[in-house]
Design an enzyme around this catalytic site. Sequence first.
Site, PDB file in Angstrom:
ATOM      1  N   LYS A  22      48.738  -1.850  47.663  1.00 36.14           N
ATOM      2  CA  LYS A  22      48.612  -1.239  46.278  1.00 36.14           C
ATOM      3  C   LYS A  22      47.469  -0.649  46.095  1.00 36.14           C
ATOM      4  O   LYS A  22      47.319   0.522  45.305  1.00 36.14           O
ATOM      5  CB  LYS A  22      48.576  -2.619  45.423  1.00 36.14           C
ATOM      6  CG  LYS A  22      48.164  -2.374  44.089  1.00 36.14           C
ATOM      7  CD  LYS A  22      48.324  -3.746  43.229  1.00 36.14           C
ATOM      8  CE  LYS A  22      47.220  -4.451  43.078  1.00 36.14           C
ATOM      9  NZ  LYS A  22      46.160  -4.287  42.435  1.00 36.14           N
ATOM     10  N   ASN A  23      46.456  -1.003  46.567  1.00 36.23           N
ATOM     11  CA  ASN A  23      44.746  -0.613  46.151  1.00 36.23           C
ATOM     12  C   ASN A  23      44.830   0.717  46.806  1.00 36.23           C
ATOM     13  O   ASN A  23      43.668   1.102  46.721  1.00 36.23           O
ATOM     14  CB  ASN A  23      43.869  -1.461  46.337  1.00 36.23           C
ATOM     15  CG  ASN A  23      44.067  -2.718  45.324  1.00 36.23           C
ATOM     16  OD1 ASN A  23      44.702  -2.453  44.423  1.00 36.23           O
ATOM     17  ND2 ASN A  23      43.270  -3.798  45.522  1.00 36.23           N
ATOM     18  N   CYS A 116      40.293  -7.079  31.379  1.00 43.23           N
ATOM     19  CA  CYS A 116      41.511  -7.364  31.873  1.00 43.23           C
ATOM     20  C   CYS A 116      41.391  -8.936  32.144  1.00 43.23           C
ATOM     21  O   CYS A 116      40.624  -9.621  31.723  1.00 43.23           O
ATOM     22  CB  CYS A 116      41.850  -6.704  32.900  1.00 43.23           C
ATOM     23  SG  CYS A 116      41.131  -7.125  34.495  1.00 43.23           S
ATOM     24  N   ARG A 121      35.858  -5.626  32.372  1.00 43.82           N
ATOM     25  CA  ARG A 121      35.864  -4.770  33.585  1.00 43.82           C
ATOM     26  C   ARG A 121      35.143  -3.533  33.240  1.00 43.82           C
ATOM     27  O   ARG A 121      35.593  -2.306  32.771  1.00 43.82           O
ATOM     28  CB  ARG A 121      37.186  -4.407  33.821  1.00 43.82           C
ATOM     29  CG  ARG A 121      38.103  -5.471  34.319  1.00 43.82           C
ATOM     30  CD  ARG A 121      37.586  -6.250  35.599  1.00 43.82           C
ATOM     31  NE  ARG A 121      37.874  -5.186  36.947  1.00 43.82           N
ATOM     32  CZ  ARG A 121      39.128  -5.120  37.406  1.00 43.82           C
ATOM     33  NH1 ARG A 121      40.277  -5.998  37.150  1.00 43.82           N
ATOM     34  NH2 ARG A 121      39.258  -4.267  38.584  1.00 43.82           N
ATOM     35  N   ASP A 305      39.926 -10.542  46.445  1.00 43.78           N
ATOM     36  CA  ASP A 305      41.339 -10.671  46.062  1.00 43.78           C
ATOM     37  C   ASP A 305      42.069 -11.772  46.932  1.00 43.78           C
ATOM     38  O   ASP A 305      42.925 -12.213  46.774  1.00 43.78           O
ATOM     39  CB  ASP A 305      42.211  -9.267  46.429  1.00 43.78           C
ATOM     40  CG  ASP A 305      41.545  -8.349  45.535  1.00 43.78           C
ATOM     41  OD1 ASP A 305      41.799  -6.872  45.565  1.00 43.78           O
ATOM     42  OD2 ASP A 305      40.744  -8.634  44.671  1.00 43.78           O
ATOM     43  N   ARG A 396      52.957  -7.277  40.055  1.00 43.97           N
ATOM     44  CA  ARG A 396      51.947  -5.961  39.913  1.00 43.97           C
ATOM     45  C   ARG A 396      51.590  -5.690  41.494  1.00 43.97           C
ATOM     46  O   ARG A 396      51.319  -4.524  41.775  1.00 43.97           O
ATOM     47  CB  ARG A 396      50.790  -6.608  39.204  1.00 43.97           C
ATOM     48  CG  ARG A 396      51.115  -6.595  37.683  1.00 43.97           C
ATOM     49  CD  ARG A 396      49.766  -6.679  36.881  1.00 43.97           C
ATOM     50  NE  ARG A 396      49.021  -5.442  37.109  1.00 43.97           N
ATOM     51  CZ  ARG A 396      47.792  -5.288  36.639  1.00 43.97           C
ATOM     52  NH1 ARG A 396      47.113  -6.177  35.824  1.00 43.97           N
ATOM     53  NH2 ARG A 396      47.214  -4.328  36.746  1.00 43.97           N
TER      54      ARG A 396
HETATM   55  C1  EPZ Z   1      39.132  -2.470  42.969  1.00 48.85           C
HETATM   56  O1  EPZ Z   1      38.860  -2.949  41.587  1.00 48.85           O
HETATM   57  C2  EPZ Z   1      40.466  -3.379  43.182  1.00 48.85           C
HETATM   58  N1  EPZ Z   1      41.336  -2.718  42.464  1.00 48.85           N
HETATM   59  C3  EPZ Z   1      40.408  -4.858  42.901  1.00 48.85           C
HETATM   60  O2  EPZ Z   1      41.652  -5.356  43.183  1.00 48.85           O
HETATM   61  C4  EPZ Z   1      39.376  -5.420  44.003  1.00 48.85           C
HETATM   62  O3  EPZ Z   1      39.321  -6.834  43.464  1.00 48.85           O
HETATM   63  C5  EPZ Z   1      38.026  -4.712  43.821  1.00 48.85           C
HETATM   64  O4  EPZ Z   1      38.179  -3.125  43.844  1.00 48.85           O
HETATM   65  C6  EPZ Z   1      36.841  -5.281  44.580  1.00 48.85           C
HETATM   66  O5  EPZ Z   1      37.493  -4.965  45.899  1.00 48.85           O
HETATM   67  C7  EPZ Z   1      42.092  -1.491  42.804  1.00 48.85           C
HETATM   68  O6  EPZ Z   1      41.660  -0.924  43.810  1.00 48.85           O
HETATM   69  C8  EPZ Z   1      43.118  -0.923  41.889  1.00 48.85           C
HETATM   70  P1  EPZ Z   1      34.903  -2.510  41.733  1.00 48.85           P
HETATM   71  P2  EPZ Z   1      37.592  -1.960  40.829  1.00 48.85           P
HETATM   72  O7  EPZ Z   1      34.756  -1.226  40.830  1.00 48.85           O
HETATM   73  O8  EPZ Z   1      37.593  -0.531  41.624  1.00 48.85           O
HETATM   74  C9  EPZ Z   1      31.803  -4.471  38.444  1.00 48.85           C
HETATM   75  C10 EPZ Z   1      43.699  -6.566  42.792  1.00 48.85           C
HETATM   76  O9  EPZ Z   1      43.601  -7.979  42.753  1.00 48.85           O
HETATM   77  N2  EPZ Z   1      31.748  -3.137  37.960  1.00 48.85           N
HETATM   78  O10 EPZ Z   1      34.375  -2.600  43.148  1.00 48.85           O
HETATM   79  O11 EPZ Z   1      37.586  -2.233  39.454  1.00 48.85           O
HETATM   80  C11 EPZ Z   1      33.050  -5.090  38.181  1.00 48.85           C
HETATM   81  O12 EPZ Z   1      33.126  -5.503  36.714  1.00 48.85           O
HETATM   82  C12 EPZ Z   1      42.521  -5.898  42.199  1.00 48.85           C
HETATM   83  O13 EPZ Z   1      44.341  -5.929  43.645  1.00 48.85           O
HETATM   84  C13 EPZ Z   1      30.738  -2.666  37.049  1.00 48.85           C
HETATM   85  O14 EPZ Z   1      29.909  -3.472  36.725  1.00 48.85           O
HETATM   86  O15 EPZ Z   1      36.411  -3.052  41.695  1.00 48.85           O
HETATM   87  C14 EPZ Z   1      33.313  -5.959  39.174  1.00 48.85           C
HETATM   88  O16 EPZ Z   1      32.368  -7.039  38.899  1.00 48.85           O
HETATM   89  C15 EPZ Z   1      41.633  -6.869  41.294  1.00 48.85           C
HETATM   90  N3  EPZ Z   1      30.551  -1.441  36.603  1.00 48.85           N
HETATM   91  C16 EPZ Z   1      32.652  -5.351  40.501  1.00 48.85           C
HETATM   92  O17 EPZ Z   1      31.633  -4.207  39.908  1.00 48.85           O
HETATM   93  C17 EPZ Z   1      31.491  -0.477  36.821  1.00 48.85           C
HETATM   94  O18 EPZ Z   1      31.433   0.756  36.391  1.00 48.85           O
HETATM   95  C18 EPZ Z   1      33.472  -4.890  41.305  1.00 48.85           C
HETATM   96  O19 EPZ Z   1      34.291  -3.785  40.633  1.00 48.85           O
HETATM   97  C19 EPZ Z   1      32.550  -0.675  38.015  1.00 48.85           C
HETATM   98  C20 EPZ Z   1      32.592  -2.060  38.381  1.00 48.85           C
END
Ligand code: EPZ
Length: 416
Positions: A22-23, A116, A121, A305, A396
């Site tokens: 998915k990701n 979410c 997020r 995850d 999802r």
């Molecule tokens: C991706 O989310 C994945 N989703 C997530 O999978 C996964 O858990 C995550 O990466 C970490 O590996 C998809 O790829 C669609 P991040 P993403 O930006 O890109 C903070 C699942 O279950 N952050 O690395 O949103 C954020 O709040 C999903 O399949 C900021 O503070 O992850 C989080 O605490 C869930 N500011 C941390 O960083 C920002 O601008 C990691 O977020 C962006 C992120």
Amino acid sequence: MDKYIITGGHRLSGRVRVHGAKNAVLPIMAASVLAGDRCRIYDCPNLSDVAHTIKILECLGCRVTFSESILEIDSSDISSWEIPEELMREMRSSIIFLGALAGKMGRARMCSPGGCELGNRPIDLHLKALRELGLVIKEENGFIEANAERMHSGDIHLSFPSVGATENIILASVCLNGETTIFNAAKEPEIVDMCEFLNKMGAKIEGAGTEFIRITGVAHLSGTEHKIMPDRIVAATLMCGAMTTKSEIELLNVRSAHLGAVVSVLRDSGAKIEFFKDKMYIRAPERTGSVDMIKTQVYPGFPTDAQSPVMAALCFGGGTSVIVENIFDSRYKIIPELKKMGADILQDGRVAIIKGQKLSGAHVRAMDLRGGAALTVAALGAEGVSEISGIHYIERGYVDLDKMFSALGADIKKTN
Ligand code: EPZ
């Protein structure tokens, strides 16, 4: 609403194939708008998040067909740079279209993704990086309007290796004149898969999978074909199903390099795990051992995850295990649901302390994607019947999780 009815205690056996990730497919679908051409994607999982992203692509003017796990996206006639609010609110990861639309259309308009089920997020890292590349971004009344007329290449230093921010920077810069370098880039395999797709389209991206990613802008990209990488979190979830039911199963379509941290933890808790090319055999111990400390981290550390499904597996173990969730601020909603099944879990902030127990079937509710998957593997090992509602969350990220487990001998039915 649909639910799973599970009668636990059945040992599993046999083999099951892991579907595409998915990701990886979601950012690749966003990247396809940059082709202005036809792209064909193989092993595309039939998930609700994919269906949702197809709607977004069609709103942008792309033609999309999807059958037998082959997704075809024709972005030749892409005409819009605006994502309808109702589609944006459904799936926060649609923020990935900001970079792709800025790169392709020179403009983008969408509502702010908001939070979410995993809590707040934020997208501050995305916006800061894209502004440093000259994207003019207006945020007002909950909407984001972006104009790329003055975009330029440059060096971006991420304060945190955000997966989405790394992807957005790449998508926005593949056709910018000059070189863009990302320092402290996210290293997740799904980013590598997206960059392989983009390079096949004609992009020049080096260093994907490392903390330094260099993008040399090109004038033009074209369509290509690509097979999506296996979903490492689906594999981890199936492994946890083997653990809770004390089973030996075989997984097809896995990459050992993507599963190192999860394999290490499950081996520590007594599992025998072997890889043969793209297959894996896992044999669970009669009694799952405890694991001293699991800290979720960015790749290649233990993936957030997989945290909930592994927590469910550790509920069956002997002894006491500790989990520290460092990535998301509310990934413990599953704890009260596991407690309904008799789990002994103490939570204090980011720390969860799990004492192994016998679990019994109960009526529980999925509150997020990976929590729902964890309740499913817990119910498979629990004594008696469980009812899991809220399985739309599970759908999802998992294609027919019930059918994957029933093919291995589990007593699991989907009802509405
Ligand atoms: C991706 O989310 C994945 N989703 C997530 O999978 C996964 O858990 C995550 O990466 C970490 O590996 C998809 O790829 C669609 P991040 P993403 O930006 O890109 C903070 C699942 O279950 N952050 O690395 O949103 C954020 O709040 C999903 O399949 C900021 O503070 O992850 C989080 O605490 C869930 N500011 C941390 O960083 C920002 O601008 C990691 O977020 C962006 C992120």
